[in-house]
Design a protein around this motif. Structure first.
Motif, PDB file in Angstrom:
ATOM      1  N   GLY A 338       0.813  -1.201   0.000  1.00  7.44           N
ATOM      2  CA  GLY A 338       0.000   0.000   0.000  1.00  7.44           C
ATOM      3  C   GLY A 338       0.846   1.250   0.000  1.00  7.44           C
ATOM      4  N   ALA A 339       0.208   2.374  -0.244  1.00  5.16           N
ATOM      5  CA  ALA A 339       0.907   3.657  -0.285  1.00  5.16           C
ATOM      6  C   ALA A 339       0.946   4.264   1.109  1.00  5.16           C
ATOM      7  CB  ALA A 339       0.197   4.606  -1.252  1.00  5.16           C
ATOM      8  N   TYR A 340       1.988   5.000   1.387  1.00  5.34           N
ATOM      9  CA  TYR A 340       2.062   5.722   2.656  1.00  5.34           C
ATOM     10  C   TYR A 340       0.956   6.788   2.714  1.00  5.34           C
ATOM     11  CZ  TYR A 340       6.535   3.532   3.701  1.00  5.34           C
ATOM     12  OH  TYR A 340       7.528   2.623   3.985  1.00  5.34           O
ATOM     13  N   GLY A 341       0.451   6.997   3.920  1.00  3.45           N
ATOM     14  CA  GLY A 341      -0.624   7.951   4.112  1.00  3.45           C
ATOM     15  C   GLY A 341      -1.997   7.355   3.969  1.00  3.45           C
ATOM     16  N   THR A 342      -2.082   6.035   3.770  1.00  8.48           N
ATOM     17  CA  THR A 342      -3.371   5.374   3.620  1.00  8.48           C
ATOM     18  C   THR A 342      -3.661   4.507   4.843  1.00  8.48           C
ATOM     19  OG1 THR A 342      -2.381   3.500   2.439  1.00  8.48           O
ATOM     20  CG2 THR A 342      -3.185   5.341   1.113  1.00  8.48           C
ATOM     21  N   VAL A 343      -4.910   4.070   4.943  1.00 10.65           N
ATOM     22  CA  VAL A 343      -5.335   3.188   6.028  1.00 10.65           C
ATOM     23  C   VAL A 343      -5.402   1.768   5.499  1.00 10.65           C
ATOM     24  CG1 VAL A 343      -7.188   2.623   7.634  1.00 10.65           C
ATOM     25  CG2 VAL A 343      -6.624   5.014   7.180  1.00 10.65           C
ATOM     26  N   ALA A 344      -4.686   0.868   6.152  1.00 13.78           N
ATOM     27  CA  ALA A 344      -4.736  -0.556   5.795  1.00 13.78           C
ATOM     28  C   ALA A 344      -5.851  -1.214   6.590  1.00 13.78           C
ATOM     29  CB  ALA A 344      -3.403  -1.225   6.094  1.00 13.78           C
ATOM     30  N   VAL A 345      -6.721  -1.969   5.895  1.00  7.86           N
ATOM     31  CA  VAL A 345      -7.861  -2.611   6.536  1.00  7.86           C
ATOM     32  C   VAL A 345      -7.784  -4.111   6.281  1.00  7.86           C
ATOM     33  CG1 VAL A 345     -10.368  -2.757   6.695  1.00  7.86           C
ATOM     34  CG2 VAL A 345      -9.282  -0.556   6.196  1.00  7.86           C
ATOM     35  N   PHE A 346      -7.836  -4.884   7.357  1.00  9.33           N
ATOM     36  CA  PHE A 346      -7.802  -6.344   7.279  1.00  9.33           C
ATOM     37  C   PHE A 346      -9.096  -6.870   7.890  1.00  9.33           C
ATOM     38  CE2 PHE A 346      -3.578  -4.586   7.815  1.00  9.33           C
ATOM     39  CZ  PHE A 346      -2.905  -5.093   6.697  1.00  9.33           C
ATOM     40  N   SER A 347      -9.786  -7.755   7.160  1.00  9.11           N
ATOM     41  CA  SER A 347     -11.120  -8.195   7.553  1.00  9.11           C
ATOM     42  C   SER A 347     -11.187  -9.711   7.642  1.00  9.11           C
ATOM     43  CB  SER A 347     -12.159  -7.699   6.538  1.00  9.11           C
ATOM     44  OG  SER A 347     -12.105  -6.295   6.387  1.00  9.11           O
ATOM     45  N   GLY A 348     -12.266 -10.187   8.256  1.00  6.90           N
ATOM     46  CA  GLY A 348     -12.528 -11.616   8.307  1.00  6.90           C
ATOM     47  C   GLY A 348     -11.544 -12.408   9.144  1.00  6.90           C
ATOM     48  N   ILE A 349     -10.927 -11.783  10.136  1.00  8.90           N
ATOM     49  CA  ILE A 349      -9.934 -12.465  10.960  1.00  8.90           C
ATOM     50  C   ILE A 349     -10.674 -13.328  11.986  1.00  8.90           C
ATOM     51  CG2 ILE A 349      -7.942 -12.143  12.469  1.00  8.90           C
ATOM     52  CD1 ILE A 349      -7.792  -9.243  11.297  1.00  8.90           C
ATOM     53  N   PRO A 350     -10.344 -14.603  12.118  1.00 14.66           N
ATOM     54  CA  PRO A 350     -11.043 -15.458  13.088  1.00 14.66           C
ATOM     55  C   PRO A 350     -10.815 -14.975  14.519  1.00 14.66           C
ATOM     56  CG  PRO A 350      -9.761 -16.772  11.525  1.00 14.66           C
ATOM     57  CD  PRO A 350      -9.349 -15.351  11.339  1.00 14.66           C
ATOM     58  N   VAL A 351     -11.859 -15.047  15.344  1.00  6.74           N
ATOM     59  CA  VAL A 351     -11.726 -14.623  16.733  1.00  6.74           C
ATOM     60  C   VAL A 351     -11.028 -15.676  17.579  1.00  6.74           C
ATOM     61  CG1 VAL A 351     -13.699 -13.073  16.658  1.00  6.74           C
ATOM     62  CG2 VAL A 351     -14.040 -15.479  17.291  1.00  6.74           C
ATOM     63  N   SER A 352     -10.693 -16.816  16.978  1.00 10.59           N
ATOM     64  CA  SER A 352     -10.000 -17.870  17.726  1.00 10.59           C
ATOM     65  C   SER A 352      -8.563 -17.490  18.047  1.00 10.59           C
ATOM     66  CB  SER A 352     -10.016 -19.182  16.934  1.00 10.59           C
ATOM     67  OG  SER A 352      -9.441 -19.000  15.639  1.00 10.59           O
ATOM     68  N   VAL A 353      -8.015 -16.501  17.324  1.00  5.26           N
ATOM     69  CA  VAL A 353      -6.640 -16.082  17.607  1.00  5.26           C
ATOM     70  C   VAL A 353      -6.671 -15.049  18.736  1.00  5.26           C
ATOM     71  CG1 VAL A 353      -5.907 -16.518  15.240  1.00  5.26           C
ATOM     72  CG2 VAL A 353      -6.652 -14.236  15.878  1.00  5.26           C
ATOM     73  N   PRO A 354      -5.716 -15.086  19.666  1.00  5.82           N
ATOM     74  CA  PRO A 354      -5.746 -14.131  20.776  1.00  5.82           C
ATOM     75  C   PRO A 354      -5.361 -12.717  20.369  1.00  5.82           C
ATOM     76  CG  PRO A 354      -3.811 -15.534  20.934  1.00  5.82           C
ATOM     77  CD  PRO A 354      -4.647 -16.083  19.822  1.00  5.82           C
ATOM     78  N   GLU A 355      -4.561 -12.605  19.302  1.00  4.52           N
ATOM     79  CA  GLU A 355      -4.096 -11.296  18.864  1.00  4.52           C
ATOM     80  C   GLU A 355      -3.592 -11.383  17.438  1.00  4.52           C
ATOM     81  OE1 GLU A 355      -1.090 -10.499  21.759  1.00  4.52           O
ATOM     82  OE2 GLU A 355       0.472 -11.539  20.628  1.00  4.52           O
ATOM     83  N   VAL A 356      -3.421 -10.236  16.828  1.00  2.37           N
ATOM     84  CA  VAL A 356      -2.868 -10.151  15.475  1.00  2.37           C
ATOM     85  C   VAL A 356      -1.633  -9.263  15.524  1.00  2.37           C
ATOM     86  CG1 VAL A 356      -3.246  -9.184  13.181  1.00  2.37           C
ATOM     87  CG2 VAL A 356      -5.025 -10.561  14.245  1.00  2.37           C
ATOM     88  N   ALA A 357      -0.524  -9.756  14.990  1.00  4.00           N
ATOM     89  CA  ALA A 357       0.719  -8.991  14.913  1.00  4.00           C
ATOM     90  C   ALA A 357       0.958  -8.580  13.463  1.00  4.00           C
ATOM     91  CB  ALA A 357       1.888  -9.807  15.435  1.00  4.00           C
ATOM     92  N   LEU A 358       1.143  -7.292  13.227  1.00  3.89           N
ATOM     93  CA  LEU A 358       1.370  -6.753  11.887  1.00  3.89           C
ATOM     94  C   LEU A 358       2.701  -6.016  11.868  1.00  3.89           C
ATOM     95  CD1 LEU A 358      -2.192  -5.253  11.304  1.00  3.89           C
ATOM     96  CD2 LEU A 358      -1.291  -7.331  10.229  1.00  3.89           C
ATOM     97  N   THR A 359       3.529  -6.304  10.880  1.00  4.75           N
ATOM     98  CA  THR A 359       4.787  -5.592  10.695  1.00  4.75           C
ATOM     99  C   THR A 359       4.796  -4.974   9.302  1.00  4.75           C
ATOM    100  OG1 THR A 359       5.989  -7.098  12.157  1.00  4.75           O
ATOM    101  CG2 THR A 359       7.299  -5.771  10.645  1.00  4.75           C
TER     102      THR A 359
END
Length: 562
Positions: A338-359
Motif C-alpha cells: 500500500g501507499a504511505y498515508g493510507t489506512v490498511a484494513v484487514f477483515s474476516g480475521i477469526p476470533v480464535s486467535v488471541p491477537e494479530v501482529a502486523l509488521t
C-alpha cells in the motif's frame, strides 16, 4: 388493542481502540516538517516541568519556568504566555464538552494542554516563508484554529488585524469545514472537505497547515492527509473579491504563529510543532493506533464471529515511493502492499486467535519497519434493545403483561402446562394461552393459532434473519410467527394508557393498534380503530411513522425513527 411479535434486539459491533482516534503526531515524527524550529510535547515531570502539578493554573504562579518552550533547537528560547492553559494528562482530566475521548496514543498520557472554553496560544516566529504549523487537539464543537500574523495568542481578529486564520471543523458541519478568516474580510469557505480525513467532533486529530508566503498558498492537512491547497490569489466569493486574502500577505505575516480552537467547555491540545516545510532527513514509518472491530454473525455462538483491524501507515523522510509491505493476518483478507498515508484494513480475521501482529516494512528498505500487536476484541455484552416486563419507564401501573416464558430448552413449562418449544398451533382453551399477569384485572387469554412460543435455542429462521438474544428475556421465551400477524386482548380500562412491546423490526412495519376489535389492525375487521405503523429509519416511499385507518388511509406522522 393489538400487538405484533414480541422482542426487539439487534446484533452489535464491538470497537476496540485505545482512545477516541489514532491520529496523533508526536514531536519529531512529522512527515511534513523538514527542519523543526520550535516544538513542545507538554510533558510533565521532566525538565522545566519537573515540579509542575497536573492541572495547576495559572502555570506561571506555581512554576513559571514551566512556561519555557520545550525545544527551540538553534533558536532563541521562547516562553508561552501565562494563563492560556494548564498542563494535565490522561489521568488528571477535568472533563467537559465535548467529553474527553481518552488518550491520543501520542503523548497525552504524559502531558497535554487543558483549557476551559476557547483558547489560542502561540509564539513569535519570523524564521521562514515556507513553513508548517502543526498540533494535536480533540476536535471542538466548533473549530480547531491555525493562525499566522503579526500577533500571537489570537485568531485573525481585532488583535491580529493582518492575520490569516484557518478554521477546521468536523465533517458535515453546518459552517465551512475548512474556512479562512480575517476580521476585516470575514470567513470564506475554502471548499476543502474534512471528510477526507474523517474528522469527528470529540476525537483526537492532528492539524497542520503549510503556509507558502511567496506562492501565497496554504495547504491544509488533518492527520497528515492533505485536504488540498488554497490559492489565495484566486480565492473569493460573492462578498469577498478574489485576491483579498492574498493582499494580506506581507513581511510581517510570519511574525507569529498560533494554534487553538473554540466550541464547548474544554479544549485539549498537544504536540505543538513549527518548522520549515520539507522531507525529514531521517526516514521512518509511523503507525496510528489500530482500531479493531468485532463483527457478529447473527448466530448464538460467539466463536462464529470475525473481526477487522484498520491502521493508518505514514511514511516520514526518504521512504520508498512504492510504499509499504505487510503480511495479512492468517485467515483474514487485506492488502499486502500500500501507499504511505493510507489506512490498511484487514477483515474476516477469526476470533480464535488471541491477537494479530502486523509488521509494515518499507518496500525499498527492509530494515525500515514498524510493528503493532492488536488483541482480539472480546465477546460483546448483550445489546439490550428491549424493555423487560416491569421495567418500563412509561407505565406507572401495569394492567396486563406477558413475558411468554417457557424456559430455555427444547421443552418447557408455561402456566403449569408442559410445552414443546415451537409447537403450533397451541390448542384453544389451553392454559398456555392465558395472559401471564392480569395485575388484579379480569383474566385474559390469547387467541389460538396466531403464534408459537419459542426461545433463543429453537428458532425457525426467516426474513429478516434472527438477530440473536434480545438481552431482555428472549432466552426463555418469545412469540414466533410465520408472515405477518396482529394479536391482542380486550382492554377498556383507561383513557390514558401505554401499549408497549419488543419486536424484531420487520421489512415493512411494526403495528400498535387500539379499537373495538382485537387481533387486527384498523382495517375492515376493526373499522373504528387507529393503528400506528413504525418502520425502520431511512424509508423513502413509506412513512417512518404512519397513522392508519382503512377508511382514511395512512398519514405520515412526520416522526423520524432515526
Amino acid at each position: 388493542m393489538t400487538l405484533r411479535r414480541l422482542l426487539l434486539f439487534l446484533p452489535c459491533t464491538v470497537l476496540l481502540s485505545g482512545h477516541g482516534r489514532a491520529d496523533s503526531v508526536p514531536v519529531g515524527e512529522s512527515s511534513l516538517i523538514g527542519k523543526l524550529d520550535f516544538s513542545d510535547s507538554f510533558t510533565l515531570g521532566t525538565g522545566s516541568r519537573t515540579n509542575l502539578a497536573p492541572g495547576a493554573y495559572p502555570v506561571g504562579s506555581s512554576a513559571p519556568e514551566a512556561l519555557a518552550v520545550e525545544n527551540f533547537y538553534a533558536n532563541s528560547e521562547p516562553f508561552w504566555s501565562d494563563a492560556r492553559w494548564s498542563i494535565s494528562d490522561d489521568a488528571n482530566v477535568n472533563n467537559g464538552t465535548p467529553p474527553y475521548p481518552g488518550g491520543s496514543g501520542g503523548g497525552s498520557a504524559t502531558g497535554m494542554t487543558q483549557t476551559g472554553n476557547a483558547v489560542d496560544y502561540g509564539l513569535e516566529y519570523d524564521l521562514g516563508n515556507d513553513f508548517v504549523v502543526q498540533f494535536d487537539a480533540v476536535q471542538p464543537l466548533d473549530r480547531a484554529d491555525l493562525t499566522i500574523g503579526n500577533t500571537r495568542d489570537a485568531i485573525a481578529g481585532d488583535l491580529n488585524p493582518d492575520g490569516l486564520s484557518l478554521f477546521i471543523r468536523a465533517d458535515g458541519h453546518e459552517l465551512p469545514e475548512v474556512g479562512l478568516y480575517n476580521a476585516l474580510l470575514g470567513e470564506i469557505n475554502t471548499g476543502l472537505d474534512t471528510g477526507l480525513a474523517a474528522v469527528k467532533t470529540g476525537q483526537w486529530h492532528n492539524y497542520a497547515a503549510r503556509f507558502n508566503l511567496a506562492a501565497k498558498t496554504i495547504t491544509v492537512y488533518v492527520d497528515e492527509v492533505s485536504l488540498g491547497t488554497v490559492d489565495l490569489a484566486t480565492l473569493g466569493s460573492e462578498t469577498i473579491p478574489a485576491g483579498s486574502f492574498a493582499n494580506l500577505i506581507m513581511d510581517a505575516s510570519n511574525d507569529a504563529v498560533s494554534v487553538g480552537g473554540a466550541g464547548g467547555t474544554r479544549l485539549w491540545t498537544d504536540n505543538f510543532q513549527v518548522g520549515a516545510f520539507g522531507v525529514p532527513a531521517v526516514a521512518g514509518i509511523r503507525l496510528g493506533t489500530p482500531v479493531a472491530v468485532r463483527d457478529t454473525k447473527n448466530t448464538l455462538d460467539p466463536a462464529d464471529d470475525t473481526f477487522s483491524v484498520s491502521v493508518r501507515v505514514t511514511g516520514r523522510g526518504p521512504v520508498s515511493a512504492a510504499g509499504w509491505k505487510v503480511t495479512p493476518p492468517a485467515g483474514g483478507t487485506g492488502p499486502s502492499t500500500g501507499a504511505y498515508g493510507t489506512v490498511a484494513v484487514f477483515s474476516g480475521i477469526p476470533v480464535s486467535v488471541p491477537e494479530v501482529a502486523l509488521t509494515f516494512t518499507d518496500a525499498g528498505t527492509a530494515a525500515l519497519n514498524a510493528a503493532v500487536t492488536v488483541p482480539t476484541p472480546p465477546v460483546p455484552p448483550p445489546v439490550t434493545r428491549g424493555v423487560a416486563v416491569g421495567s418500563s419507564r412509561l407505565i406507572s401501573i401495569l394492567d396486563y403483561s406477558d413475558t411468554f416464558t417457557i424456559g430455555d430448552g427444547a421443552a418447557g413449562t408455561r402456566q403449569g402446562t408442559a410445552y414443546t418449544t415451537g409447537a403450533y398451533p397451541i390448542p384453544a382453551g389451553s392454559p398456555l394461552l392465558n395472559v401471564e399477569a392480569a395485575h388484579g384485572n379480569p383474566a385474559q387469554t390469547w387467541t389460538t393459532a396466531l403464534w408459537s412460543l419459542n426461545n433463543n435455542a429453537v428458532i425457525a429462521d426467516g426474513t429478516p434473519p434472527w438477530p440473536g438474544d434480545s438481552g431482555t428475556g428472549s432466552a426463555t421465551g418469545i412469540t414466533q410467527t410465520g408472515g405477518g400477524v396482529d394479536y391482542g386482548i380486550e382492554y377498556g380500562l383507561r383513557k390514558d394508557f401505554v401499549v408497549q412491546f419488543d419486536a424484531v423490526q420487520t421489512p415493512d412495519r411494526i403495528d400498535l393498534t387500539m379499537g373495538n376489535a382485537r387481533d387486527s389492525i384498523a382495517g375492515p375487521a376493526n373499522p373504528n380503530g387507529i393503528s400506528v405503523f413504525i418502520r425502520a429509519d431511512g424509508q423513502t416511499t413509506l412513512p417512518e411513522v404512519g397513522i392508519y385507518n382503512a377508511s382514511v388511509g395512512e398519514v405520515d406522522a412526520g416522526m423520524n425513527t432515526g
